[in-house]
Scaffold this motif. Structure first.
Motif, mmCIF file in Angstrom:
data_model
loop_
_atom_site.group_PDB
_atom_site.id
_atom_site.type_symbol
_atom_site.label_atom_id
_atom_site.label_comp_id
_atom_site.label_asym_id
_atom_site.label_seq_id
_atom_site.Cartn_x
_atom_site.Cartn_y
_atom_site.Cartn_z
ATOM 1 N N GLU A 1 -7.160 3.339 -3.192
ATOM 2 C CA GLU A 1 -7.795 3.325 -1.875
ATOM 3 C C GLU A 1 -8.457 4.663 -1.533
ATOM 4 O O GLU A 1 -9.586 4.695 -1.081
ATOM 5 C CB GLU A 1 -6.770 2.971 -0.790
ATOM 6 C CG GLU A 1 -6.019 1.668 -1.011
ATOM 7 C CD GLU A 1 -6.881 0.431 -0.861
ATOM 8 O OE1 GLU A 1 -7.914 0.503 -0.187
ATOM 9 O OE2 GLU A 1 -6.520 -0.602 -1.442
ATOM 10 N N SER B 1 -3.186 0.441 -3.584
ATOM 11 C CA SER B 1 -2.560 -0.865 -3.407
ATOM 12 C C SER B 1 -1.941 -1.267 -4.730
ATOM 13 O O SER B 1 -2.483 -0.965 -5.796
ATOM 14 C CB SER B 1 -3.593 -1.918 -3.005
ATOM 15 O OG SER B 1 -4.104 -1.629 -1.728
ATOM 16 N N GLN C 1 0.870 -1.162 0.000
ATOM 17 C CA GLN C 1 0.000 0.000 0.000
ATOM 18 C C GLN C 1 0.911 1.217 0.000
ATOM 19 O O GLN C 1 1.770 1.350 0.881
ATOM 20 C CB GLN C 1 -0.916 -0.006 1.220
ATOM 21 C CG GLN C 1 -2.048 0.965 1.093
ATOM 22 C CD GLN C 1 -3.084 0.767 2.184
ATOM 23 O OE1 GLN C 1 -2.750 0.492 3.317
ATOM 24 N NE2 GLN C 1 -4.346 0.929 1.826
#
Length: 176
Positions: A56, A77, A6
């Protein structure tokens, strides 16, 4: 090894790409993110950037004073590829040299397998040089080889990894 990561990222949208409709703005952010991601190529800590899997979040944009461009902090991600010492992988021979072979494995182009780490093999020169062993196993150009990673080196200037590998171990060598 493939890693799911991430990452925070800053995306700069040029002023001419801004639109009152939010959908076009989100599209511009994604397009710029993918372009930046592709240019980055690799980092020492995470390895080679392969893919963005999900976006995200998109933070609040900040206007840059002199240009009018807008900077958006985003979190996404992604998938990366990095090799580690002791890992067993497969690669394709792309160059046979007198003292060893160069392999490719995924995005890594410079994986060196020294003839000293192929104890049962001997070099046979010629137009198409090969390494042969007594069991008629052959390592030549375009052959898939299973190997163990002995060590890696990050080259900052080229933004790529190099690796030194070996065939010393069980079930290592050419894959049929």
């Amino acid at each position: 090894m493939f890693l799911k990561v991430q990452l925070p990222w800053n995306v700069i949208i040029p002023a001419e790409n801004l639109d009152a409709k939010g959908l076009m703005l989100q599209r511009s952010i994604v397009v710029c993110l993918l372009a930046d991601f592709a240019k980055k190529r690799a980092t020492k800590d995470l390895g080679y950037y392969l893919a963005v899997s999900t976006l995200e979040s998109i933070g609040e944009g900040k206007v840059r004073q002199h240009t009018g461009d807008v900077l958006f902090p985003v979190v996404f991600s992604g998938i990366t590829f990095k090799i580690f010492k002791g890992e067993i992988l497969e690669g394709v021979v792309h160059k046979v040299l007198k003292h060893g072979v160069l392999l490719r494995c995924g995005p890594i182009e410079n994986i060196y397998l020294s003839s000293m780490k192929m104890l049962d093999y001997r070099y046979v020169p010629g137009e198409n040089p090969v390494f042969l062993n007594d069991k008629t196993s052959k390592i030549e150009k375009d052959v898939v080889v299973r190997f163990v990673v002995l060590g890696t080196k990050w080259l900052e200037a080229e933004r790529e990894f190099q690796a030194l590998v070996s065939l010393e171990g069980d079930y290592l060598g050419p894959v049929s």
